[in-house]
Design an enzyme around this catalytic site. Structure first.
Site, PDB file in Angstrom:
ATOM      1  N   HIS A 172      -5.060  33.850 102.256  1.00  0.00           N
ATOM      2  CA  HIS A 172      -4.437  34.506 101.118  1.00  0.00           C
ATOM      3  C   HIS A 172      -3.092  35.077 101.467  1.00  0.00           C
ATOM      4  CE1 HIS A 172      -7.856  33.460  99.037  1.00  0.00           C
ATOM      5  NE2 HIS A 172      -8.661  34.199  99.786  1.00  0.00           N
ATOM      6  N   THR A 173      -2.289  35.193 100.453  1.00  0.00           N
ATOM      7  CA  THR A 173      -0.889  35.465 100.666  1.00  0.00           C
ATOM      8  C   THR A 173      -0.628  36.800 101.323  1.00  0.00           C
ATOM      9  OG1 THR A 173      -0.621  34.286  98.637  1.00  0.00           O
ATOM     10  CG2 THR A 173       1.341  35.269  99.592  1.00  0.00           C
ATOM     11  N   GLN A 174      -1.029  37.879 100.663  1.00  0.00           N
ATOM     12  CA  GLN A 174      -0.568  39.147 101.187  1.00  0.00           C
ATOM     13  C   GLN A 174      -1.256  40.330 100.536  1.00  0.00           C
ATOM     14  OE1 GLN A 174       3.088  40.158  99.170  1.00  0.00           O
ATOM     15  NE2 GLN A 174       3.700  38.930  99.128  1.00  0.00           N
TER      16      GLN A 174
ATOM     17  N   ILE B  43       1.230  31.953  93.428  1.00  0.00           N
ATOM     18  CA  ILE B  43       0.267  32.767  94.190  1.00  0.00           C
ATOM     19  C   ILE B  43       0.983  33.419  95.376  1.00  0.00           C
ATOM     20  CG2 ILE B  43      -2.120  32.842  95.046  1.00  0.00           C
ATOM     21  CD1 ILE B  43      -2.035  31.571  92.388  1.00  0.00           C
TER      22      ILE B  43
END
Lengths: 268, 253, 266
Positions: free
Chosen positions: C42-44, C145
């Site tokens: 997941h990104t952040q 995303i």
């Protein structure tokens, strides 16, 4: 027009410092039928002469709607005009998408002028063979611009392009000082008079060969105008009341709408 | 959503690109008119973000689109639809007909089948044959033409009511008579208003304001519309279909 | 819509943020968990964060307030951060959430305004245009995303019109006469609405300032990620002005007697 040594590649200057291909492109604009643009304090309008290749053929489209606040009239290669008008529509829409703001007219005109300029400088390209009259409305009021294949774009009080447009220009130069305070109807009458000057001897303006593009509040002869006076093109029977306001040619030296007889010299 | 047991352990948070902004929309088609309505509350969870965020939009003189679900997707979707309609206008110098807009919307929704617009759409307006129409969509583009549809937070409250009052479900007509196929405009408007006042009472995400669009077919009378308060005509052209907007207050609690 | 009838009418389980570490509360999610969630990187998440921003409309324009704290989790890491950013002469953008993302947004806006300035044609971007632009940026990033983890308020005054609107990491937008992000949305927003709704055209600059300061104080008492050092921006016909950092007197003696506030262990 003569062929010479420096005209096959548009990126090569002639010894006189001219780009022949670009000048030929300007000739292409003069091949197209005429278009006239005028501006008052409240309106800007376009008028164009439509040509048809014969009795059985339809008339060529001379005007395009770019957005609610911008419209153009063209002279020259219609196919080039379609490419450029499509680009203008994209620019207008992207301004609405990103900023929710109608694109400022001067920026829209500069954007196509920049595109045209690239074609006068890069190897392997050709200039556009079409000129535009662009009318637009923004915070600073109504505008009229001329765009030409050389990549230049200037703002005008009144302007004409296309075949025999010099005659129209002469008319406009005579009367342009009165345009600012004209009503829409008076402005259109002036426009029709100017456009009439570009006709051949035996021809006359009629509901089939004339187009009028309007930006600004509705005229008494119009029925369904977008709110806010957005750009619309008038064609066909609805033109009749406007054509009826024209003063017959012989006496048109002093049209009813203005008394100015002074021959005013306008900057070329 | 992590459960309470996982506290203390390193946890991964996933970014959830969706939210749900409450509200309800509703549309009813008559014989020669169409009514499209939505409340104006926008919320997230228990927060009211604003009391006025329109969910119903004029597309053309004869088409109105109501969007409900994730508000950011909704406003982007409406913007894109309007753009496509503008290109159609450039190409054909006229407005896109309603059934074509309906198919356009289905194509646009399905093109995002694997990252959907989380939006329930209801399209209302007048068909080319002059009949009132309502099209309803799911988020990935399934659609059908109907006489009435409710969607959004209070769909489960409003739709059964409409089934009963519009389709006369579970009603037997008086002996020797039959149920009408179409209701007159003033009755439809009363049903719409009642639907929203009731939904406001029973659903926390519905309330604040009600915005109703009425589209009348070419040549039809105003059918008692002038008796309503806060009616505003939005018609752009003098001939053809006419469009009206009615604004009312709903309870704000 | 949640189609599972047993979930209907139940309280949402959106309150989970045990340490109140993140100014933007977890959003409600009652649906099924993605079966592939484990396999995706997941990104952040936000790292250095700012808390609430408050803004109201008043007689002469719009007023916005934010404190000077940027937290690193529960650590009060940077205590002299300006979270109100002037954009041109008519607009202020206030940010909660990730401060590095906000700095990126500031550089985007500065670049944009320079581009606009160099046109020199009398057209300029007002608050409405800047808000639309930010919405497109925020929505664009959420669609990849890869969100910019902020909640932003855009306030401004142009051509005699007040403008105040919100946009966040999801691209959600709305506009109202009082707005608050983060904890402010829970704690300050009701108080702001009570003070401002219906009085937008009556409130004077002094009254508006008083309302915002009172709300900042309430937030300082209740929001553990807030700081008693803040700035207030006003945007009026005269343009943008942002105050120097200032603070208010607060009283904590009452805390002695309250379990949970003081030093008691039991």
């Amino acid at each position: 027009m003569f062929r010479n040594t420096y005209d096959s590649d548009n990126t090569v200057f002639s010894p006189q410092g001219r780009l022949h291909q670009v000048e030929y492109a300007l000739e292409a604009v003069k091949q197209g039928s005429a278009a006239v643009g005028l501006r008052s304090k409240t309106h800007s309008i376009l008028l164009a002469l439509k040509r048809s290749s014969g009795e059985l053929a339809s008339y060529q489209q001379k005007m395009f709607r770019i957005d609610d606040h911008v419209g153009i009239a063209i002279a020259g290669l219609t196919s080039d005009a379609r490419v450029l008008s499509n680009f203008m529509r994209q620019q207008a829409m992207s301004s609405k998408m990103v900023f929710n703001r109608p694109i400022p007219v001067n920026r829209l005109v500069s954007s196509i002028a920049d595109k045209a300029q690239v074609n006068t400088q890069e190897y392997g390209r050709r200039p556009y063979g079409v000129g535009f009259l662009v009318i637009g409305q923004d915070q600073s009021g109504p505008h009229l611009y001329e765009f030409s294949p050389s990549g230049s774009a200037y703002e005008y009080y009144a302007m004409s392009i296309g075949a025999r447009s010099q005659s129209a220009k002469t008319y406009l130069e005579k009367y342009y000082e009165s345009f600012d305070d004209c009503s829409l109807e008076e402005l259109i009458t002036h426009g029709l008079h100017a456009l009439r000057e570009t006709l051949q001897q035996d021809k006359a303006l009629n509901v089939n060969n004339t187009s009028i593009g309007i930006l600004g509040p509705a005229s008494q002869h119009e029925t369904s105008v977008p709110s806010g006076g957005g750009f619309r093109i008038l064609e066909g029977e609805i033109l009749q009341p406007f054509l009826d306001t024209m003063v017959p040619k012989e006496t048109s030296a002093a049209p009813a709408t203005t008394s100015s007889d002074d021959d005013v010299q306008m900057q070329e | 959503m992590p459960d309470m047991v996982s506290i203390g352990q390193p946890q991964q948070r996933q970014f959830n690109p969706y939210s749900e902004n409450g509200g309800t929309i509703l549309a009813i088609a008559g014989a020669n008119f169409s009514v499209i309505a939505g409340d104006t509350r926008q919320s997230e969870g228990y927060n009211i973000q604003t009391r006025y965020a329109p969910k119903v939009f004029r597309l053309t003189d004869k088409a109105v689109l109501a969007v409900n679900g994730f508000a950011a997707d909704g406003s982007m979707f409406v913007k894109k639809v309007k753009q496509r309609l503008e290109w159609y206008r450039h190409a054909h110098a006229k407005d896109m007909p309603l059934r074509a807009i309906a198919r356009l919307i289905q194509t646009m929704l399905y093109s995002r089948r694997f990252f959907p617009y989380y939006v329930y759409n209801i399209l209302g307006g007048i068909e080319e044959d002059g009949s009132g129409a309502v099209y309803s969509f799911d988020p990935v583009g399934s659609y059908e033409r109907e006489s009435c549809r409710a969607a959004g937070a209070a769909q489960s409250l409003v739709q059964p009511f409409l089934d009963n009052q519009i389709y006369f479900k579970n009603q037997r007509p008086p002996p020797g008579t039959s149920n009408p196929t179409h209701l007159p405009l003033h009755e439809v408007l009363s049903l719409v208003i009642d639907s929203f006042t009731s939904a406001t009472e029973r659903h926390i995400e519905v309330g604040d304001g009600l915005e109703i669009f009425v589209v009348l077919a070419k040549g039809s009378t105003t059918q008692g519309l002038e008796n309503f308060a806060n009616v505003q005509e939005m018609t752009q052209t003098r001939e053809g279909e006419r469009m009206f907007n009615i604004r009312r207050n709903l309870k704000r609690d | 819509m949640d189609h599972f009838p047993t979930n209907w009418g139940r309280p949402r389980n959106d309150a989970f943020d045990a340490y109140g570490t993140y100014p933007i509360a977890q959003r409600p999610y009652n649906g099924l968990k993605d079966a592939f969630a484990e396999g995706v990187q997941h990104t952040q998440q936000p790292i250095v964060t700012g808390t609430s921003v408050l803004a109201i409309k008043y007689k002469d324009g719009v007023m916005m307030a934010a404190d000077n704290l940027a937290s690193y989790g529960s650590l009060a890491r940077f205590k002299d951060v300006q979270r109100l950013h002037p954009v041109g002469t008519n607009t202020v953008v206030g940010a909660g959430g990730d401060m590095s993302d906000f700095q990126y947004i500031q550089s985007l806006l500065d670049g944009l305004m320079i581009e606009e300035f160099t046109e020199q044609d009398g057209h300029s971007l007002g608050p409405a245009e800047i808000h639309e632009y930010l919405s497109q940026v925020m929505y664009g990033r959420r669609s990849q995303i890869n969100p910019l983890w902020n909640a932003l308020l855009v306030g401004g005054f142009k051509e005699g019109k007040r403008f105040l609107a919100y946009v966040d990491l999801l691209g959600t937008t709305y506009s109202a006469s009082t707005l608050a992000t983060g904890y402010g949305a829970y704690i300050a927003q009701p108080l702001l609405r009570k003070a401002v709704e219906g009085n937008e055209d009556k409130l004077t600059e002094e009254e508006a300032m008083q309302i915002l300061e009172a709300n900042l104080k309430v937030l300082y008492y209740r929001d553990a990620r807030s700081l008693n050092k803040f700035q207030i921006a006003k945007i009026t016909a005269a343009g943008v002005s942002i105050t120097e950092s200032k603070s208010m007197d607060t009283t904590w003696s009452f805390a002695e007697g309250i379990r949970g506030y003081g030093s008691q262990t039991q």
